[in-house]
Design a protein around this motif. Sequence first.
Motif, PDB file in Angstrom:
ATOM      1  N   PRO A 163      -6.713  -2.800   2.422  1.00 48.69           N
ATOM      2  CA  PRO A 163      -6.762  -2.609   3.874  1.00 48.69           C
ATOM      3  C   PRO A 163      -6.115  -1.290   4.276  1.00 48.69           C
ATOM      4  CG  PRO A 163      -6.046  -4.837   3.339  1.00 48.69           C
ATOM      5  CD  PRO A 163      -6.043  -4.073   2.053  1.00 48.69           C
ATOM      6  N   LEU A 164      -6.730  -0.579   5.217  1.00 45.88           N
ATOM      7  CA  LEU A 164      -6.213   0.724   5.631  1.00 45.88           C
ATOM      8  C   LEU A 164      -4.847   0.621   6.299  1.00 45.88           C
ATOM      9  CD1 LEU A 164      -9.475   2.381   7.038  1.00 45.88           C
ATOM     10  CD2 LEU A 164      -8.411   2.706   4.802  1.00 45.88           C
ATOM     11  N   SER A 165      -4.538  -0.524   6.874  1.00 44.77           N
ATOM     12  CA  SER A 165      -3.253  -0.694   7.555  1.00 44.77           C
ATOM     13  C   SER A 165      -2.172  -1.252   6.633  1.00 44.77           C
ATOM     14  CB  SER A 165      -3.417  -1.629   8.758  1.00 44.77           C
ATOM     15  OG  SER A 165      -3.911  -2.893   8.347  1.00 44.77           O
ATOM     16  N   ALA A 166      -2.525  -1.533   5.363  1.00 46.59           N
ATOM     17  CA  ALA A 166      -1.559  -2.108   4.417  1.00 46.59           C
ATOM     18  C   ALA A 166      -0.711  -1.015   3.789  1.00 46.59           C
ATOM     19  CB  ALA A 166      -2.291  -2.881   3.328  1.00 46.59           C
ATOM     20  N   SER A 167       0.471  -1.382   3.339  1.00 41.33           N
ATOM     21  CA  SER A 167       1.343  -0.469   2.610  1.00 41.33           C
ATOM     22  C   SER A 167       1.908  -1.183   1.389  1.00 41.33           C
ATOM     23  CB  SER A 167       2.490   0.022   3.502  1.00 41.33           C
ATOM     24  OG  SER A 167       3.369  -1.043   3.809  1.00 41.33           O
ATOM     25  N   LEU A 168       2.414  -0.392   0.459  1.00 37.36           N
ATOM     26  CA  LEU A 168       2.952  -0.981  -0.774  1.00 37.36           C
ATOM     27  C   LEU A 168       4.179  -1.837  -0.489  1.00 37.36           C
ATOM     28  CD1 LEU A 168       2.735  -1.094  -3.862  1.00 37.36           C
ATOM     29  CD2 LEU A 168       4.167   0.950  -3.963  1.00 37.36           C
ATOM     30  N   LEU A 169       5.003  -1.406   0.452  1.00 40.85           N
ATOM     31  CA  LEU A 169       6.235  -2.124   0.743  1.00 40.85           C
ATOM     32  C   LEU A 169       5.982  -3.439   1.464  1.00 40.85           C
ATOM     33  CD1 LEU A 169       9.338  -2.068   0.641  1.00 40.85           C
ATOM     34  CD2 LEU A 169       9.305  -0.915   2.856  1.00 40.85           C
ATOM     35  N   HIS A 170       5.042  -3.412   2.420  1.00 42.08           N
ATOM     36  CA  HIS A 170       4.815  -4.597   3.240  1.00 42.08           C
ATOM     37  C   HIS A 170       3.686  -5.485   2.726  1.00 42.08           C
ATOM     38  CE1 HIS A 170       6.866  -1.817   6.085  1.00 42.08           C
ATOM     39  NE2 HIS A 170       7.526  -2.918   6.370  1.00 42.08           N
ATOM     40  N   GLY A 171       3.056  -5.065   1.628  1.00 44.67           N
ATOM     41  CA  GLY A 171       2.014  -5.908   1.057  1.00 44.67           C
ATOM     42  C   GLY A 171       0.767  -5.923   1.912  1.00 44.67           C
ATOM     43  N   SER A 172      -0.159  -6.804   1.595  1.00 42.36           N
ATOM     44  CA  SER A 172      -1.410  -6.879   2.335  1.00 42.36           C
ATOM     45  C   SER A 172      -2.072  -8.217   2.076  1.00 42.36           C
ATOM     46  CB  SER A 172      -2.358  -5.747   1.905  1.00 42.36           C
ATOM     47  OG  SER A 172      -2.902  -6.012   0.625  1.00 42.36           O
ATOM     48  N   THR A 173      -3.102  -8.485   2.872  1.00 40.54           N
ATOM     49  CA  THR A 173      -3.898  -9.684   2.676  1.00 40.54           C
ATOM     50  C   THR A 173      -5.110  -9.411   1.796  1.00 40.54           C
ATOM     51  OG1 THR A 173      -5.125  -9.195   4.712  1.00 40.54           O
ATOM     52  CG2 THR A 173      -3.180 -10.614   4.897  1.00 40.54           C
ATOM     53  N   GLY A 174      -5.218  -8.171   1.338  1.00 39.25           N
ATOM     54  CA  GLY A 174      -6.374  -7.807   0.522  1.00 39.25           C
ATOM     55  C   GLY A 174      -6.116  -8.047  -0.949  1.00 39.25           C
ATOM     56  N   GLY A 236       7.063  10.730  -2.403  1.00 39.28           N
ATOM     57  CA  GLY A 236       7.014   9.552  -3.258  1.00 39.28           C
ATOM     58  C   GLY A 236       7.688   8.351  -2.622  1.00 39.28           C
ATOM     59  N   VAL A 237       8.882   8.564  -2.053  1.00 40.25           N
ATOM     60  CA  VAL A 237       9.607   7.471  -1.410  1.00 40.25           C
ATOM     61  C   VAL A 237       8.901   7.039  -0.127  1.00 40.25           C
ATOM     62  CG1 VAL A 237      11.778   6.801  -0.320  1.00 40.25           C
ATOM     63  CG2 VAL A 237      11.809   8.178  -2.411  1.00 40.25           C
ATOM     64  N   GLY A 238       8.462   8.031   0.659  1.00 38.04           N
ATOM     65  CA  GLY A 238       7.771   7.723   1.907  1.00 38.04           C
ATOM     66  C   GLY A 238       6.456   7.002   1.684  1.00 38.04           C
ATOM     67  N   GLY A 239       5.800   7.332   0.556  1.00 33.82           N
ATOM     68  CA  GLY A 239       4.524   6.691   0.269  1.00 33.82           C
ATOM     69  C   GLY A 239       4.620   5.183   0.122  1.00 33.82           C
ATOM     70  N   ILE A 240       5.815   4.688  -0.183  1.00 29.07           N
ATOM     71  CA  ILE A 240       6.000   3.245  -0.344  1.00 29.07           C
ATOM     72  C   ILE A 240       5.842   2.514   0.989  1.00 29.07           C
ATOM     73  CG2 ILE A 240       7.650   1.453  -1.014  1.00 29.07           C
ATOM     74  CD1 ILE A 240       8.866   3.426  -2.975  1.00 29.07           C
ATOM     75  N   ILE A 241       6.267   3.169   2.077  1.00 29.51           N
ATOM     76  CA  ILE A 241       6.204   2.515   3.388  1.00 29.51           C
ATOM     77  C   ILE A 241       4.997   2.960   4.208  1.00 29.51           C
ATOM     78  CG2 ILE A 241       8.700   2.227   3.470  1.00 29.51           C
ATOM     79  CD1 ILE A 241       8.805   4.561   5.429  1.00 29.51           C
ATOM     80  N   PHE A 242       4.334   4.061   3.781  1.00 33.70           N
ATOM     81  CA  PHE A 242       3.189   4.550   4.546  1.00 33.70           C
ATOM     82  C   PHE A 242       1.992   3.620   4.385  1.00 33.70           C
ATOM     83  CE2 PHE A 242       4.634   9.238   4.049  1.00 33.70           C
ATOM     84  CZ  PHE A 242       5.603   9.026   5.014  1.00 33.70           C
ATOM     85  N   PRO A 243       1.293   3.285   5.473  1.00 30.13           N
ATOM     86  CA  PRO A 243       0.018   2.566   5.343  1.00 30.13           C
ATOM     87  C   PRO A 243      -1.003   3.411   4.583  1.00 30.13           C
ATOM     88  CG  PRO A 243       0.840   2.478   7.606  1.00 30.13           C
ATOM     89  CD  PRO A 243       1.688   3.479   6.879  1.00 30.13           C
ATOM     90  N   ILE A 244      -1.989   2.762   4.015  1.00 30.89           N
ATOM     91  CA  ILE A 244      -3.030   3.470   3.256  1.00 30.89           C
ATOM     92  C   ILE A 244      -3.676   4.560   4.115  1.00 30.89           C
ATOM     93  CG2 ILE A 244      -5.291   3.222   2.145  1.00 30.89           C
ATOM     94  CD1 ILE A 244      -3.086   2.067   0.487  1.00 30.89           C
TER      95      ILE A 244
END
Length: 274
Positions: A163-174, A236-244
Amino acid sequence: MDVVTEILLPFRWLVSAIMVGLHDGMSALGMPAASGWTWSLSIIGLVLVVRAALIPVYLQQIKAQRGMRRLHPDLKELQEKYTGRTDPLSRQAMAQEQMALYKKHGTNPFSACLPLLIQMPFFFALFTVLSGMAAAAVRGEGIGAMSPGQVVQFEEASVFGAPLSASLLHGSTGNPVSVPVLTILMILAMTAAQFITQKHIMAGAVSGGAQPDEAASAQFRLQQKLVLYILPVVFGVGGIIFPIGVLIYWTTTNLWTMVQQFVAEPFVRDPRAP
């Protein structure tokens, strides 16, 4: 509403309006409106619009970079002139002469940061827009220029199962694998592009027609090295919280910057340099 939110509000509207306009245009051409690829291309199109608008600023930056390279010998001579003189009058005189040198060469030490500073409000506006998709979809609200229906459509859109709104830190439903894999690949891509760009800038600073000790002061070289090694860590660190969706934006803009730097290098070099 806090001050930051108020400042970002017009940028949120502008960013979402550009995305919606590009999305609707591609939908009119036959691309599926609900497809994650259509929304992804609208984000990439947003980068192209913003960076194309910044071309005049970048040309001014090139001019300023030339001025900085011509300035270094004079600046070094000025620093030697005031070596050991730390009284207030000497400091003031040195600052005035230094500003006169900047004016003479048509440059300033902050010129290289201007394009990045202009881009930051757009980046943070996109981040807040995409980060708020899930909550807005639940409430049935729009975000900026996006209607409630478009918010839901974007929230359900995905690429490669992510999902475009998903991020690595917050997970996703996809797909549980697609989000971390796609996130890591884009973090590597945007970090590599940033590293290559900065290395090219540093190499150009030394080979731009002056001797290494004249090309940059010790402080300038230290700043360049900090940017070289710290920014990739930040990405790298920011990418963990950034949405796709934000990662798509930042990867695209870093690739644009890398290509732009290589294309513009012949114009950055001072033709009067030996």
